[in-house]
Each structure stands twice: as C-alpha cells, then as structure tokens.
Design an enzyme around this catalytic site. Structure first.
Site, PDB file in Angstrom:
ATOM      1  N   ARG A 175     -38.093 -34.649 -40.254  1.00 13.52           N
ATOM      2  CA  ARG A 175     -38.550 -36.039 -40.406  1.00 13.52           C
ATOM      3  C   ARG A 175     -39.314 -36.500 -39.167  1.00 13.52           C
ATOM      4  O   ARG A 175     -40.385 -37.109 -39.275  1.00 13.52           O
ATOM      5  CB  ARG A 175     -37.350 -36.970 -40.644  1.00 13.52           C
ATOM      6  CG  ARG A 175     -37.725 -38.451 -40.693  1.00 13.52           C
ATOM      7  CD  ARG A 175     -38.546 -38.756 -41.920  1.00 13.52           C
ATOM      8  NE  ARG A 175     -39.091 -40.098 -41.867  1.00 13.52           N
ATOM      9  CZ  ARG A 175     -40.383 -40.377 -41.791  1.00 13.52           C
ATOM     10  NH1 ARG A 175     -41.279 -39.396 -41.746  1.00 13.52           N
ATOM     11  NH2 ARG A 175     -40.800 -41.616 -41.771  1.00 13.52           N
ATOM     12  N   ASP A 212     -35.002 -29.096 -20.847  1.00 13.80           N
ATOM     13  CA  ASP A 212     -33.580 -28.793 -21.002  1.00 13.80           C
ATOM     14  C   ASP A 212     -33.122 -28.102 -19.719  1.00 13.80           C
ATOM     15  O   ASP A 212     -33.910 -27.429 -19.064  1.00 13.80           O
ATOM     16  CB  ASP A 212     -33.333 -27.886 -22.212  1.00 13.80           C
ATOM     17  CG  ASP A 212     -31.916 -27.984 -22.746  1.00 13.80           C
ATOM     18  OD1 ASP A 212     -31.749 -28.518 -23.851  1.00 13.80           O
ATOM     19  OD2 ASP A 212     -30.974 -27.531 -22.060  1.00 13.80           O
ATOM     20  N   ASP A 259     -32.541 -36.641 -27.325  1.00 12.62           N
ATOM     21  CA  ASP A 259     -31.391 -36.119 -28.073  1.00 12.62           C
ATOM     22  C   ASP A 259     -30.359 -35.534 -27.107  1.00 12.62           C
ATOM     23  O   ASP A 259     -30.146 -34.321 -27.067  1.00 12.62           O
ATOM     24  CB  ASP A 259     -31.865 -35.058 -29.073  1.00 12.62           C
ATOM     25  CG  ASP A 259     -30.747 -34.584 -29.989  1.00 12.62           C
ATOM     26  OD1 ASP A 259     -29.759 -35.329 -30.163  1.00 12.62           O
ATOM     27  OD2 ASP A 259     -30.870 -33.461 -30.532  1.00 12.62           O
ATOM     28  N   CYS A 299     -24.747 -38.721 -30.397  1.00 15.69           N
ATOM     29  CA  CYS A 299     -23.775 -37.974 -31.187  1.00 15.69           C
ATOM     30  C   CYS A 299     -22.348 -38.334 -30.788  1.00 15.69           C
ATOM     31  O   CYS A 299     -21.403 -37.617 -31.110  1.00 15.69           O
ATOM     32  CB  CYS A 299     -24.001 -36.472 -31.045  1.00 15.69           C
ATOM     33  SG  CYS A 299     -23.827 -35.852 -29.350  1.00 15.69           S
TER      34      CYS A 299
END
Length: 355
Positions: A175, A212, A259, A299
């Site tokens: 998405r 990361d 994220d 999360c």
C-alpha cells in the site's frame, strides 16, 4: 489442562493453566472436547482453510501467517510460512508441552522442507520454559526464499528477528509502495529487509535511502534489491536512525516511512514511548517536501491509535509543519484477533500528508 466453571459449576471453557503466567488460563475451547493430537490437527486445518480463502499463498505471495495465537483459537502459538519453510513461535508453557503434536500436524498439512523453532523473547522465562532456535523437523536450510507481491526475498529461519520477517507489515509494504511515483525520492527508516523501499521502487520511485542499524538486515535488503534489479537505486545506510536524522544532510523526500521497533513494552513505558515517537516523527517531518507523504508505524500494544496520532501531531508542531491524516493501516487479515482483544490489534500505521 483445566476446566473453567462459574460459581454454579457451569462449564465455561477448557484450557492451559499456569500459575506462574501473567495469564492464568489460556482457553482453547468452549466445548467439552478432548484436547489431543486430533484437536490440534483440526485447529490447524481450520487455520489453513481460512488462509486459502484469503488467497494465501498465491503465485505472487508465498509468505503468510498460518496461526495467529488467540485469533486462531490457539493461544501461545504463532506459525509463519515462508515458501516451503515453516517457523513456529511458542509463548505459552502448555503449548510448548504439545510442540511435538503441533509439529506433526504441520508436517501432515503442509509437507514443508523444514520446520524451525524461533525465539519468543523474555515472555518464555515468565512462562517457565526456554526455547532454543533451531530445526524441529525436516532438513537444515541456510535461508528460506519467498515472494511478497512478486518481490523475491529471503530470511534466515534460525537467526532472524521475530520469525524472520515482519509479515504484519506485508500488505502495508504494497500500500505504501503505491504512494510512490515515477521520480520520487524515498526514505525508509528502520528498513529491516527493505520491504517498504523495494515496493516503492517497484512503483517507479527514482531512489530510496534505507536506514537500519543491523548489518545482517541490510545485507538481506541488499540481496533483495539485487534480485529485483534495484541495486543501483537503493542506498543502504548502517546507522542508528535518531543519530542519522540528526547528522545526515537535510535532503527533502517525497515519501518517508517510519517503522521503528516497539517503544513501549508495557503501560509503564507509555510516556517515554510517546515522547520518542514525537521526537522521531518531528525529525522525519523536517525531511519531507511540501506535499510529501509520511507513513509512520507503532507496533507497541500499550500505544493506542489516538495517543499515537497525538504524538505525531505534537511532532509536526515541533517541526513547524502541518499534517493531515489520510488513512490508518493495521495488520492484514491473516493476523486475525478476537473481538474485544485490543492487545491483538497492536499495529497501527498513520499515513499523513505534510504541508
């Protein structure tokens, strides 16, 4: 195994009892049936039938969640499928004691090349057992390859995070990738295996910077980009995201993905977590072009959607930017949850436009 009854001895349910657990009884069934190997085979068969109805696996996507604990009436058990490799994560002592029956049922239903146990973090010590990652059945494999919306990826089933990949973001990868456009510049923070960046490049983005701090994850992301033919468009950065945002050149981006890992492991950590989300997203908003889209995720079970939205609004104020919410995304349908079980709806991703 115990039966739960009310004060008039009427049967309520049957499940695993563990006096040392934060959840004293995990209900397996509301019926007075025997919980044996046939019971687990039936539950796993029902879970597989649901995924097939959802179109999983498919020619384009071969990684999915087969069992999502309470959502599939198997509390304490998560099972993820990566092509012909199955990863099993057990978080309840009662389920651990039935591991052999579960593995046998998975072999019968799926005939996988390998079944691996994966670690479940500190929760197992509170339950009274330990799990060493490793092979449970089948042959040793160094990697499990799979497709995600046509993009070839791979995990290390023994040493990866969670069960190897974050399958709860699988549909969100696609998405958000659709929000890229030809010529777009993308910033993917906490990229892990590169899912968001790769899907944006697939949709025509000119370039993606993926940040990361895990060299192992970045090596995987690099491999995935090479398989897809995007290695010249993907810049990989090994760094702590907060520090990188503070020090890297303030280049503007058309699409930014935020994220991060779980900021709040419990309600006691809620306030520091919300401050962290505020700071992180403020830094991301400063990198956004006028009209850019930022997709920001949490999360953390302890962080509800409203609190998360307020944290982003505060971050926008700190960055002297204005945001509007376009949509809110969650985990996909192969991660079902029972009604009223808010802890199971842990993933939320706000998609906002930055002015």
């Amino acid at each position: 195994m115990v039966d739960v009854v009310d004060d008039e001895q009427r049967f309520i349910g049957r499940g695993f009892y563990n006096p040392d657990s934060q959840i004293a009884v995990r209900i397996l069934t509301r019926e007075q049936v025997t919980v044996d190997a046939a019971f687990f085979t039936q539950r796993l068969t029902e879970a597989r039938a649901l995924r097939q109805r959802l179109g999983l696996p498919s020619a384009e996507t071969t990684a999915y969640r087969l069992v999502n604990a309470e959502g599939d009436a198997l509390p304490g058990l998560n099972v993820d499928v990566y092509g012909d490799v199955v990863c099993v994560q057990i978080t309840a002592l009662g389920m651990k004691r039935r591991e052999a029956e579960i593995v046998a049922a998975l072999q019968h239903l799926l005939s996988p090349r390998a079944i691996y146990a994966v670690a479940a973090g500190g929760v197992t010590s509170r339950e009274g057992f330990t799990t060493a990652p490793g092979l449970l059945a089948g042959e040793e494999v160094s990697e499990a390859r799979f497709l995600e919306h046509g993009i070839q990826m791979a995990i290390d089933p023994e040493h990866g995070q969670k069960t190897g990949a974050f399958l709860d973001q699988r549909e969100n990868h696609r998405r958000i990738g659709q929000l890229a456009f030809p010529g777009a510049r993308v910033l993917d923070l906490y990229t892990h295996l590169g899912g968001f960046a790769l899907h944006a490049l697939k949709n025509g983005a000119a370039s993606a910077t993926a940040v990361d701090m895990s060299p192992r994850a970045l090596e995987r992301a690099k491999q995935h980009a090479q398989w897809a033919g995007y290695e010249d468009k993907l810049q990989l950065v090994e760094a702590d995201v907060f520090r990188w945002l503070d020090s890297a050149p303030a280049e503007p981006y058309d699409l930014i993905i935020v994220d991060p890992p779980k900021f709040a492991a419990s309600k006691q950590a809620l306030d520091p977590a919300l401050k962290g989300y505020r700071k992180l997203n403020a830094a991301a908003f400063r990198r956004a072009k006028p009209g850019a889209i930022v997709a920001s995720a949490s999360c953390s079970q302890a962080v509800d959607v409203e609190s998360f939205e307020r944290a982003l609004a505060a971050g926008a104020m700190d960055a002297e930017r204005r945001i509007t919410v376009l949509e809110t995304l969650h985990q996909p349908a192969d991660h079902p949850v029972p009604p009223g079980f808010s802890e199971g709806r842990y993933l939320k991703m706000l998609v906002v436009r930055v002015a």
